[in-house]
Design a protein around this motif. Structure first.
Motif, short mmCIF file in Angstrom:
data_model
loop_
_atom_site.label_atom_id
_atom_site.label_comp_id
_atom_site.label_asym_id
_atom_site.label_seq_id
_atom_site.Cartn_x
_atom_site.Cartn_y
_atom_site.Cartn_z
N MET A 212 -8.53 -24.48 11.65
CA MET A 212 -9.53 -25.54 11.85
C MET A 212 -9.59 -26.48 10.65
N ASP A 213 -9.39 -25.93 9.49
CA ASP A 213 -9.48 -26.72 8.27
C ASP A 213 -8.56 -26.10 7.25
N GLU A 214 -7.47 -26.77 7.00
CA GLU A 214 -6.46 -26.15 6.15
C GLU A 214 -6.87 -26.06 4.69
N LYS A 215 -8.00 -26.63 4.34
CA LYS A 215 -8.50 -26.45 2.98
C LYS A 215 -9.13 -25.07 2.81
N ILE A 216 -9.42 -24.47 3.92
CA ILE A 216 -10.16 -23.21 3.89
C ILE A 216 -9.24 -22.05 4.21
N PHE A 217 -9.38 -21.02 3.42
CA PHE A 217 -8.63 -19.79 3.64
C PHE A 217 -9.54 -18.76 4.29
N LEU A 218 -9.01 -18.08 5.25
CA LEU A 218 -9.73 -16.99 5.87
C LEU A 218 -9.25 -15.70 5.22
N VAL A 219 -10.14 -15.07 4.53
CA VAL A 219 -9.80 -13.86 3.78
C VAL A 219 -10.55 -12.69 4.38
N SER A 220 -9.82 -11.73 4.86
CA SER A 220 -10.43 -10.57 5.49
C SER A 220 -10.21 -9.33 4.63
N TYR A 221 -11.27 -8.60 4.46
CA TYR A 221 -11.20 -7.34 3.72
C TYR A 221 -11.46 -6.20 4.69
N SER A 222 -10.72 -5.12 4.51
CA SER A 222 -11.00 -3.92 5.29
C SER A 222 -10.81 -2.70 4.41
N ASP A 223 -11.50 -1.68 4.75
CA ASP A 223 -11.52 -0.43 3.99
C ASP A 223 -12.02 -0.69 2.56
N GLU A 224 -12.28 0.38 1.90
CA GLU A 224 -12.91 0.26 0.60
C GLU A 224 -12.00 0.73 -0.52
N HIS A 225 -12.19 0.12 -1.65
CA HIS A 225 -11.51 0.63 -2.84
C HIS A 225 -12.15 1.96 -3.24
N ASN A 226 -11.33 2.88 -3.64
CA ASN A 226 -11.86 4.18 -4.06
C ASN A 226 -11.75 4.34 -5.57
N HIS A 227 -11.80 3.21 -6.25
CA HIS A 227 -11.65 3.23 -7.70
C HIS A 227 -12.35 2.00 -8.25
N ASP A 228 -12.45 1.97 -9.55
CA ASP A 228 -13.07 0.81 -10.19
C ASP A 228 -12.08 -0.35 -10.23
N PRO A 229 -12.62 -1.55 -10.32
CA PRO A 229 -11.73 -2.71 -10.43
C PRO A 229 -10.92 -2.64 -11.71
N PRO A 230 -9.71 -3.18 -11.68
CA PRO A 230 -8.92 -3.23 -12.91
C PRO A 230 -9.62 -4.10 -13.94
N THR A 231 -9.56 -3.68 -15.17
CA THR A 231 -10.27 -4.41 -16.22
C THR A 231 -9.39 -5.38 -16.96
N ASN A 232 -8.09 -5.15 -16.91
CA ASN A 232 -7.17 -6.01 -17.62
C ASN A 232 -6.94 -7.29 -16.84
#
Length: 321
Positions: A212-232
């Motif tokens: 619909m609008d190529e400026k926009i990205f559709l980002v889908s997330y599924s399932d969960e991370h089972n760890h902390d985000p990387p810090t580096n």
DNA sequence: AATGTTTGACCGGAC
DNA sequence: TGTCCGGTCAAACAT
């Protein structure tokens, strides 16, 4: 909600759940033990649920300060007649962690609806006071607001955001691309990513440009991370030294056919579309991780199958500080 | 060597 | 049952 009744192709209406201006985050302190029927969270919302009509498939509640005591806890809510049950669970931490890097935006969720009805009839954002604190309440005249999608049985529910390029590159997680597909009725390919931090992590992400609008990205997330985000930061999403405004490496956005106009991907040029044709959130819900904020998502075990399109009711958007 | 990307093949659910 | 289509796999390749 019945899995086999889910229709991703259904045209989606949009409606809003917002916080008030100067909203003060309440501490809901609801219990989150599995299969709890009533808890303090219910107690706050239950009065509003008496008119819940059970037509929703999925809706979201975005509280400025709601939390669960345990990571994997699920809350089950039930209306006063016992005929409807709501299952509440938090979205994966990445979603609200990411939000801290975004500028304040109205919190908007996309909605799917089954009958001809205005957005304001789905979700009536109200204000009510608890002591000196004020925060939104939700009446359940809403029909089928939607922020979750599931295309097939047994497939994980995914949550889709509409993001600009710079918002994509703010992703704090590291991802490894494992596939790319051209999608029917879209000139742009869909890119599939898995979390690359841990082989045991099941978190996935899909990125495609909006047809619909190529400026926009559709980002889908599924399932969960089972760890902390990387810090580096050097290991973050793009693996680029100047990652902030570059597309993540591997995101293929070249259309099959050059049917759409060119875009410079500048967020300043983007007017957030008020017409939504896919089950997406039009802006990232803003939450404050520092105060245990989380988005809560609920699904209802009842079917609706109508399809219709509607604009976001911009009047109901309320900026939150 | 390790990690990430590309891309055709394959699988399975939906119709 | 066959076809379509989205999602995933995995070998080859790139960094």
């Amino acid at each position: 909600m019945q899995d086999d009744d889910w229709d991703i192709g259904a045209v989606v209406r949009s409606c809003n759940i917002n916080r008030s201006n100067n909203g003060v985050a309440p501490k809901l302190d609801f219990e989150t033990h599995l299969n709890d029927l009533l808890n303090s969270f219910d107690a706050l919302l239950a009065p509003s649920m008496t008119i819940f009509n059970g037509l929703s498939e999925v809706f979201s509640l975005d509280f400025p300060n709601a939390y669960q005591e345990k990571y994997d806890d699920q809350v089950m809510m039930i209306n006063q007649t016992g005929s409807q049950q709501l299952y509440l669970h938090q979205i994966q931490p990445s979603h609200f962690i990411e939000q801290i890097s975004f500028p304040p935006l109205p919190t908007t969720v996309a909605c799917q609806q089954s009958t001809t009805i205005t957005p304001k009839e789905w979700i009536d954002v109200q204000q009510f006071d608890v002591g000196a604190k004020s925060y939104p309440n939700f009446t359940f005249s809403m029909k089928t607001p939607l922020i979750q999608t599931r295309t097939r049985k047994n497939q994980s529910i995914s949550i889709t955001y509409e993001l600009l390029q710079e918002e994509i590159t703010n992703d704090i997680w590291t991802w490894r691309k494992y596939g790319q597909k051209h999608i029917k009725d879209s000139p742009f390919p869909r890119n599939y990513y898995k979390c690359s931090t841990s082989k045991l992590c099941k978190a996935k992400k899909k990125i495609e440009k909006s047809p619909m609008d190529e400026k926009i990205f559709l980002v889908s997330y599924s399932d969960e991370h089972n760890h902390d985000p990387p810090t580096n930061r050097n290991n973050l999403a793009s693996c680029n030294s100047n990652y902030k405004f570059k597309l993540q490496k591997g995101i293929n956005i070249v259309p099959k056919t050059p049917t759409l106009s060119e875009s410079n991907f500048s967020s300043k040029c983007v007017k957030r579309s008020s017409v939504i044709a896919s089950p997406i959130i039009t802006t990232m819900p803003q939450l404050d991780i520092g105060s245990k904020n989380k988005m809560i998502i609920a699904s209802v075990e009842e079917k609706c199958d109508g399809k219709e399109e509607v604009d976001i009711d911009e009047d109901t958007l309320i900026d939150f500080e």
